[in-house]
Design an enzyme around this catalytic site. Sequence first.
Site, PDB file in Angstrom:
ATOM      1  N   LYS A  15       0.843  -1.213   0.000  1.00 55.44           N
ATOM      2  CA  LYS A  15       0.000   0.000   0.000  1.00 55.44           C
ATOM      3  C   LYS A  15       0.877   1.261   0.000  1.00 55.44           C
ATOM      4  O   LYS A  15       0.615   2.204  -0.731  1.00 55.44           O
ATOM      5  CB  LYS A  15      -0.926   0.029   1.232  1.00 55.44           C
ATOM      6  CG  LYS A  15      -1.882  -1.152   1.316  1.00 55.44           C
ATOM      7  CD  LYS A  15      -2.901  -0.996   2.440  1.00 55.44           C
ATOM      8  CE  LYS A  15      -2.311  -1.013   3.846  1.00 55.44           C
ATOM      9  NZ  LYS A  15      -1.693  -2.283   4.241  1.00 55.44           N
ATOM     10  N   ARG A  91     -10.145   1.060   8.444  1.00 55.34           N
ATOM     11  CA  ARG A  91      -9.779  -0.329   8.763  1.00 55.34           C
ATOM     12  C   ARG A  91     -10.873  -1.039   9.538  1.00 55.34           C
ATOM     13  O   ARG A  91     -10.710  -2.212   9.869  1.00 55.34           O
ATOM     14  CB  ARG A  91      -8.530  -0.317   9.644  1.00 55.34           C
ATOM     15  CG  ARG A  91      -7.225  -0.649   8.934  1.00 55.34           C
ATOM     16  CD  ARG A  91      -6.142  -0.409   9.961  1.00 55.34           C
ATOM     17  NE  ARG A  91      -4.926  -1.135   9.781  1.00 55.34           N
ATOM     18  CZ  ARG A  91      -3.814  -0.627   9.250  1.00 55.34           C
ATOM     19  NH1 ARG A  91      -3.806   0.578   8.751  1.00 55.34           N
ATOM     20  NH2 ARG A  91      -2.705  -1.335   9.216  1.00 55.34           N
ATOM     21  N   ARG A 130      11.779  -6.052   5.873  1.00 58.42           N
ATOM     22  CA  ARG A 130      11.402  -4.736   5.362  1.00 58.42           C
ATOM     23  C   ARG A 130      12.127  -3.624   6.140  1.00 58.42           C
ATOM     24  O   ARG A 130      12.285  -3.695   7.349  1.00 58.42           O
ATOM     25  CB  ARG A 130       9.888  -4.576   5.516  1.00 58.42           C
ATOM     26  CG  ARG A 130       9.373  -3.223   5.150  1.00 58.42           C
ATOM     27  CD  ARG A 130       7.891  -3.268   4.901  1.00 58.42           C
ATOM     28  NE  ARG A 130       7.105  -3.152   6.118  1.00 58.42           N
ATOM     29  CZ  ARG A 130       5.808  -2.859   6.116  1.00 58.42           C
ATOM     30  NH1 ARG A 130       5.166  -2.714   4.976  1.00 58.42           N
ATOM     31  NH2 ARG A 130       5.144  -2.761   7.253  1.00 58.42           N
ATOM     32  N   ARG A 163      10.643  -1.242  11.275  1.00 60.53           N
ATOM     33  CA  ARG A 163       9.495  -0.919  12.134  1.00 60.53           C
ATOM     34  C   ARG A 163       9.421  -1.875  13.318  1.00 60.53           C
ATOM     35  O   ARG A 163       9.617  -3.076  13.161  1.00 60.53           O
ATOM     36  CB  ARG A 163       8.201  -1.016  11.317  1.00 60.53           C
ATOM     37  CG  ARG A 163       7.985   0.184  10.446  1.00 60.53           C
ATOM     38  CD  ARG A 163       6.831   0.021   9.509  1.00 60.53           C
ATOM     39  NE  ARG A 163       5.624  -0.500  10.131  1.00 60.53           N
ATOM     40  CZ  ARG A 163       4.426  -0.472   9.540  1.00 60.53           C
ATOM     41  NH1 ARG A 163       4.306   0.031   8.323  1.00 60.53           N
ATOM     42  NH2 ARG A 163       3.369  -0.957  10.141  1.00 60.53           N
ATOM     43  N   ARG A 174      -1.090  -8.718  13.460  1.00 61.35           N
ATOM     44  CA  ARG A 174      -1.616  -7.738  12.509  1.00 61.35           C
ATOM     45  C   ARG A 174      -2.416  -8.431  11.400  1.00 61.35           C
ATOM     46  O   ARG A 174      -3.438  -7.933  10.954  1.00 61.35           O
ATOM     47  CB  ARG A 174      -0.471  -6.902  11.921  1.00 61.35           C
ATOM     48  CG  ARG A 174       0.072  -5.882  12.941  1.00 61.35           C
ATOM     49  CD  ARG A 174       1.444  -5.389  12.585  1.00 61.35           C
ATOM     50  NE  ARG A 174       1.487  -4.643  11.354  1.00 61.35           N
ATOM     51  CZ  ARG A 174       2.568  -4.550  10.574  1.00 61.35           C
ATOM     52  NH1 ARG A 174       3.694  -5.146  10.914  1.00 61.35           N
ATOM     53  NH2 ARG A 174       2.521  -3.836   9.492  1.00 61.35           N
TER      54      ARG A 174
END
Length: 217
Positions: A15, A91, A130, A163, A174
């Site tokens: 995203k 969300r 990531r 992160r 998540r």
Amino acid sequence: MSTRLILIGPPGVGKGTQSALLHARLGLKTMSSGDIFRKEIEAETDLGRMAQRYIQHGELVPNGVTIEMMAKRLRDEDTRKKGFVLDGFPRTDRQAEALDEILFEMDMGLDKVISIEVPEETILHRLAGRMGCTKCGEIYHSRNKPPMREGLCDKCNGPLFVRTDDQPQTILERLRVFKETTEPVIGYYEKTGTLLRVDGSVGPEETYQEILAGITA
Ligand code: AMP
């Protein structure tokens, strides 16, 4: 062109990457609820401290504060002029209803809600590894897209960071929260006829082209 879009999908589907492309190429204003929370955490504001308690466990920040925070940004004149891409909001069903109310008040509609879809094993692989640039937000991956110099952004030289919620246990939480709470929001938009499903497992450019074809059709 004043296009109004939502990007929706589990963590790690791209995203952020697609919203950066939509900003760079179409000039749309991007609003990422996750990025806004991370900035509040960094600035050590009350909102940041509160949000951090949920984010670190992979849970959603309560609807009330999230809606208020996004409403403030949506009501900015820029959104009307430039159009926007919402990344990570709404969300929950309650957030989707609140967004409808805000847009109704502003006499604006949504053009497309883009659901980016990727198999779960790809997501797990992408999230572990990531990294993001603290300065310009460019996204890297230790195996798929390593930076030229370790720990530094190729584009702006900024330091890279991982992160805190990209840890294995938090990633699983998540994904669980996405399935339970956010997936029904996709169904909500499917009924309104604004939903566009795109394949996020191909390269970023291919996914972008699918989005472009869908929003200009
Ligand atoms: P993201 O960068 O979109 O993956 O968001 C990171 C984290 O911020 C999420 O796991 C949630 O804890 C929180 N967050 C972001 N957007 C929302 C939202 N719309 N509602 C509630 N919590 C959110």
